[in-house]
Design a protein around this motif. Structure first.
Motif, PDB file in Angstrom:
ATOM      1  N   GLU A   4      -4.772  -1.654   5.299  1.00 52.34           N
ATOM      2  CA  GLU A   4      -5.793  -0.594   5.358  1.00 52.34           C
ATOM      3  C   GLU A   4      -7.068  -0.987   4.607  1.00 52.34           C
ATOM      4  OE1 GLU A   4      -2.678   0.756   2.261  1.00 52.34           O
ATOM      5  OE2 GLU A   4      -2.603  -0.031   4.281  1.00 52.34           O
ATOM      6  N   LEU A   7      -8.965  -3.293   7.049  1.00 52.00           N
ATOM      7  CA  LEU A   7      -9.566  -2.511   8.130  1.00 52.00           C
ATOM      8  C   LEU A   7     -10.760  -1.701   7.649  1.00 52.00           C
ATOM      9  CD1 LEU A   7      -6.327  -1.373   9.988  1.00 52.00           C
ATOM     10  CD2 LEU A   7      -8.029  -3.053  10.765  1.00 52.00           C
ATOM     11  N   GLN A  50     -13.089  -8.182  15.701  1.00 50.28           N
ATOM     12  CA  GLN A  50     -12.185  -7.766  16.787  1.00 50.28           C
ATOM     13  C   GLN A  50     -10.841  -8.476  16.682  1.00 50.28           C
ATOM     14  OE1 GLN A  50     -14.203  -8.490  20.498  1.00 50.28           O
ATOM     15  NE2 GLN A  50     -15.076  -6.438  20.517  1.00 50.28           N
ATOM     16  N   ARG A  53      -8.630  -6.990  13.907  1.00 54.51           N
ATOM     17  CA  ARG A  53      -7.973  -5.738  14.321  1.00 54.51           C
ATOM     18  C   ARG A  53      -6.785  -6.018  15.243  1.00 54.51           C
ATOM     19  NH1 ARG A  53     -13.704  -3.270  14.922  1.00 54.51           N
ATOM     20  NH2 ARG A  53     -13.914  -2.194  12.926  1.00 54.51           N
ATOM     21  N   THR A  54      -6.953  -6.949  16.159  1.00 51.14           N
ATOM     22  CA  THR A  54      -5.858  -7.307  17.066  1.00 51.14           C
ATOM     23  C   THR A  54      -4.719  -7.969  16.300  1.00 51.14           C
ATOM     24  OG1 THR A  54      -7.407  -7.579  18.904  1.00 51.14           O
ATOM     25  CG2 THR A  54      -5.253  -8.639  19.125  1.00 51.14           C
ATOM     26  N   LEU A  56      -3.847  -7.674  13.231  1.00 50.95           N
ATOM     27  CA  LEU A  56      -3.150  -6.770  12.320  1.00 50.95           C
ATOM     28  C   LEU A  56      -2.183  -5.829  13.020  1.00 50.95           C
ATOM     29  CD1 LEU A  56      -5.938  -5.961   9.716  1.00 50.95           C
ATOM     30  CD2 LEU A  56      -3.944  -7.449   9.445  1.00 50.95           C
ATOM     31  N   GLU A  57      -2.164  -5.860  14.336  1.00 55.62           N
ATOM     32  CA  GLU A  57      -1.182  -5.058  15.073  1.00 55.62           C
ATOM     33  C   GLU A  57       0.225  -5.619  14.917  1.00 55.62           C
ATOM     34  OE1 GLU A  57      -2.630  -4.806  19.079  1.00 55.62           O
ATOM     35  OE2 GLU A  57      -4.416  -3.681  18.459  1.00 55.62           O
ATOM     36  N   GLU A  58       0.346  -6.886  14.552  1.00 53.92           N
ATOM     37  CA  GLU A  58       1.641  -7.547  14.362  1.00 53.92           C
ATOM     38  C   GLU A  58       1.709  -8.087  12.933  1.00 53.92           C
ATOM     39  OE1 GLU A  58       4.017  -7.684  16.704  1.00 53.92           O
ATOM     40  OE2 GLU A  58       2.740  -6.690  18.184  1.00 53.92           O
ATOM     41  N   GLU A  59       2.766  -7.723  12.216  1.00 51.05           N
ATOM     42  CA  GLU A  59       2.875  -8.081  10.804  1.00 51.05           C
ATOM     43  C   GLU A  59       2.838  -9.590  10.560  1.00 51.05           C
ATOM     44  OE1 GLU A  59       5.843  -7.264   7.040  1.00 51.05           O
ATOM     45  OE2 GLU A  59       5.819  -5.847   8.702  1.00 51.05           O
ATOM     46  N   ASN A  61       1.043 -11.708  11.812  1.00 48.40           N
ATOM     47  CA  ASN A  61      -0.320 -12.238  11.930  1.00 48.40           C
ATOM     48  C   ASN A  61      -1.200 -11.923  10.723  1.00 48.40           C
ATOM     49  OD1 ASN A  61       0.243 -13.240  14.502  1.00 48.40           O
ATOM     50  ND2 ASN A  61      -0.321 -11.315  15.454  1.00 48.40           N
TER      51      ASN A  61
END
Length: 108
Positions: A4, A7, A50, A53-54, A56-59, A61
């Motif tokens: 967080e 982000l 960008q 953000r993409t 961080l959708e998978e731990e 990464n």
């Protein structure tokens, strides 16, 4: 470093870029030296935001997203847009807003 916090910081950097130079994202060729043609730095930073953000959708990464984040911070410091103290606060989730950076960056 918490997701967080990353982000929140990249949201601030994107808002900053929107104020000073609203350009779309574009990956800079990785095999060429950076020339500031048509806002190449800003476009590449937007592309990296960008990607962060993409990623961080998978731990799994998170390390790559963190590397991109620190790269962006290095550029922001190098360009004189944020102080090291500002960037440290961003890493722990404290945002000071974009106005001070915008005042420092009329030609960036």
């Amino acid at each position: 470093m918490k997701i967080e916090h990353i982000l929140k910081a990249v949201d601030e950097y994107e808002a900053f870029l929107d104020k000073i130079m609203p350009l779309g994202p574009e990956m800079y060729p990785t095999n060429k030296f950076l020339m500031d043609l048509e806002g190449a730095k800003q476009k590449h930073i937007r592309w990296m935001i960008q990607e962060i953000r993409t990623l961080l959708e998978e731990e799994e990464n998170i390390p790559q997203a963190s590397a991109y984040f620190y790269f962006i911070q290095g550029i922001m410091w190098r360009e004189g847009l944020y102080t090291i103290d500002d960037l440290t606060r961003h890493r722990v989730g404290i945002s000071e807003g974009i106005n001070a950076a915008c005042e420092k960056a009329p030609n960036w």
